[in-house]
Design an enzyme around this catalytic site. Sequence first.
Site, PDB file in Angstrom:
ATOM      1  N   ALA A 432       0.572  -1.364   0.055  1.00 14.69           N
ATOM      2  CA  ALA A 432      -0.309  -0.041  -0.203  1.00 14.69           C
ATOM      3  C   ALA A 432       1.107   1.072   0.252  1.00 14.69           C
ATOM      4  CB  ALA A 432      -1.120  -0.045   1.333  1.00 14.69           C
ATOM      5  N   ASN A 530       6.427  -4.746   8.804  1.00 14.79           N
ATOM      6  CA  ASN A 530       7.438  -5.450   9.932  1.00 14.79           C
ATOM      7  C   ASN A 530       8.644  -4.702  10.132  1.00 14.79           C
ATOM      8  OD1 ASN A 530       9.764  -7.168   9.153  1.00 14.79           O
ATOM      9  ND2 ASN A 530       8.495  -7.717   7.494  1.00 14.79           N
ATOM     10  N   CYS A 585      -0.577 -21.198  30.465  1.00 15.06           N
ATOM     11  CA  CYS A 585      -1.702 -22.036  31.213  1.00 15.06           C
ATOM     12  C   CYS A 585      -2.856 -21.171  31.541  1.00 15.06           C
ATOM     13  CB  CYS A 585      -1.449 -21.630  32.755  1.00 15.06           C
ATOM     14  SG  CYS A 585       0.172 -23.281  33.059  1.00 15.06           S
TER      15      CYS A 585
END
Length: 1014
Positions: A432, A530, A585
């Site tokens: 873009a 990135n 967890c």
Amino acid sequence: MSQSGEIDEGFYSRQLYVLGHNAMRRMATSDVLIAGMRGLGVEIAKNVILSGVKSVTVQDEGQTAWSDLSSQFFLKESNLGQNRAACSLQQLTDLNPRVQVSAHTGPLDDNLLLQFQVVVLTNSSLDDQLHFSELCHSNGIKFIVADTRGLCGQLFCDFGKSFEVVDQNEDPPVSAMIENIIKENPGVVICTNDRRHGFPDGCKVIFSEVQGMTELNSIPPVEIKFRGPHSFSIGDTSSFSEYERGGIVTEVKLPIQLHFKPLNEALLDHQLIIMNDYGKISRHHTLHLAFQALHGFLKEKKRLPLPWDQADADALLDRVRELNAVVQLEELDDAAVRTLSYTTRGDLAPVNAFIGGLAAQEVIKACSGKFKPLKQWLYFDALECLPEEEDRATEFSHSAKGSRYDGQIAVFGSTFQEKLEMQKYFLVGAGAIGCELLKNFALIGLGAGEGHITVTDMDFIEKSNLNRQFLFRSQDIGESKSDVAAKAVREMNPQMNITAHQNRLGPDSEGLYDYNFFTGLSGVTAALDNVESRVYLDGCCVRYKKPMLEGGTQGSKGHTLVVVPHLTEPYGPGSSKSVQEFPICTLKNFPHNIEHTLQWARDQFEGLFKQTPENVNLFLSDENFVERTLGHGDAEALEILGEVWSSLTDMRDGGQRPQSWEDCVTWARCKWETLYNNSISQLLHCFPRGQVTDSGLPFWSGSKRCPHPLTFDPNNMTHMEYVMAAANLYGQIYGVKETRDLASIRTILESVCVPSFTPKSSVKIHVTDKEMEEDRAQERDDVEKAQLEKLKTELASSSLKDSATQMFPIDFEKDDDSNFHMDYIVAASNLRAENYDIPAVDRHQSKLICGRIIPAIATTTAAVAGLMCLELYKLVQGHQKIDSYRTSYFVLAVPHFVWTLPRRAKPFKVAGKEYTLWDDFLVEGRCGGQQEMTLGDLLRYIKEKYGLSISYLCYGPALIYSGQEERLKQSVSDVIKMVTKKDIPPNTKMLDLVPSFDEDEDSELVPTIRYLLL
């Protein structure tokens, strides 16, 4: 929007994450008129058409002139003398077939404007602006004026007597989990301490799932008062029931009503000028008068001021002073008025890109009610782009040349234009921002003479790109981005010299992007998505002393950064992880929001359909796989080797390898039972609903949501969608032919025997990651050791490998709706959410979160590219003053703008002398075919030239010298090869050596030795 009223999510994918479905449905009912098809008008039209309104009509009576080609990217030399709107129509239409686009080549009149919900005027007279503003204001038509003059821009919005804003910003409503609610006046809500609650003071919230003090679940939105990062107060709760546990508090976004003044009133109200650069307050108030004065000058003299003409500048300044006699500003910026006069005939693509992006975003707000509009004036200038020398007008010829760059020459002169055309730039990324940059490069003529542009992008065009990567069309899907983009800009400007590559920038491409490549560049532009790639490119720029332009977007937010050798701080290493990490967890047993269930579903996908098949293939091809896996520890080895054995063993023999499509459905149904019933039953067996902690508090409270098992129902679509997706994916990794026939799957399910399950008291479930890690570190018991030995024996069986075949691992791809990937993720996540009473989300939102999609919209992209190219002007001129450059951050949704000076490069000292990261010690180790210097020669050279004695010398992680006398007579290359046991790649022309010096051994930073092998 299709004719059926459905939003094309494939096309609008990234924009939908910015605006949402409701806003886009409102946009799809809006007709927009954009008057003026010069550079600014076509920029606005391009962005609005890509956004997906119902229709856009472009109006212009004028004919194409040479000066238009400097910023109007849909006009060509062959269009000279022809109507601008008519010539632009086809290319505007091709941007988005879902939008009706038409051209009006006659004059503006009242009857025409009354057909539209939004009217935008560009390149218009003040008389027209005043007349049509009154018409629009009295008829409920949203009215926008946008104008650019040289390096200055103006934007005005009038959305009528009353305008409803449905959502002021793009941030999703904040929510938090409740730990406790204190019963008093005022009541105090305490949120869980795993993260800040994020509620701003004065916002309104609603409550849900509160147990005990259930009255809160039914009250209307209540205003809060901020008390701290984990608490806030609400109204009187003293008469409510006692709080027991649980609860979620969620921000409520309420619509607001805004009232706008018509243009004739707003002209006199300087309070309506939105400050976007607090270093230019006086200048922008002055520009408000100067633009009015410019209209008066043009009306009287039938022309604009001549470029760099002193008499015209004096005349314009006199008019501004006359206007100020009424307004009485305390301070007028005379220099800004003169500069506006000198450059007002300029028509610059980067300025149009920025103002055009802002104006188009205001059109979207007007059509959708989404985001807070500009209320009501904004002025912008980039006068610091002009030469830093005072006497700048005498150096250049600014008169028109009858060339496509006349609009730029009017501002900067012909000598600067020649310099632009000689530039050699490297653009990394043709997405873009890359497309918008290439558009600007073509219009300003960057590299269009003896210079050159190199663009690289390894990606190929997808449908979702078309909504904001405007150089691409539907027929380009599947083609290389860089190839198509390069071809498109050559059509814009046939003089462009551009080469397209399809390489990923990184260590693997250093053979191509090497010393010779970088030293031949004028600069580098980063259009990357990135942080890692930006950091790598920044390192190259520091190494080779090249300037870098960098920009990025996220939704309506944008930023730009300029890196100037020896002047500014480099981009530097990434400061944060790009992907949020959740405690294991939490994902496995205690999720409390949809992000947790989606990440869990993504982990399930990776483990079942990618990692396990990859491990099977490694086992079959690598005889050391088992031993290497055992080296990871018994717990991990037991899990991995167990999955490998199970994947290679037929179902009839106790394994999981299917022999038929029916086996795949059976596996999927049993996996459903394991995940959504059995594992939850086991969890509740270990931690029953009424369990309390050692401190007497309920175990299932705060961020721990108490789950419940699900019962499979073949009439429940989510249940069946999971089975269909899981069975098909399972078939894919084994090469079993799959089906989408839901009825046949139901038939197979009728004969599936699901094993019964009884929770076991011996199972241990970890509550925290620390507890899990401690348990993993403990010695395995005899039972587990025996299991591991049995697995080793079974995997060593020759019959197992002889009957095995390679599996087909699956790489997750979010944008292919036919591959079952997102089907699996959505179903798996929403079933998990149902287990824990977490509100489910649809496919669109699931794709955003688990696909880690960055929301994007064309308006922000255009604005970012425009600002980057304004900094490019400064780099090409060689500006050396740090206050000439700008770092920017903006949010178009609000709107909010921040411009700051770049940070200076941080100095550090070695042996009393000051350096920065830009400084290094350049050494010609081998030049012109001569014999390479020895390590001893290198040490002597550094001592003689810089007065520093090397005590240690590193090449990457390898210590190549720490006083070894025998190495001093070897060449530097031979020492490196001996220590690293690797050859230096033949294309490597520069080695980076990091020294430590006797004179200052404690220095954390030292100049790098750049050792040349030419």
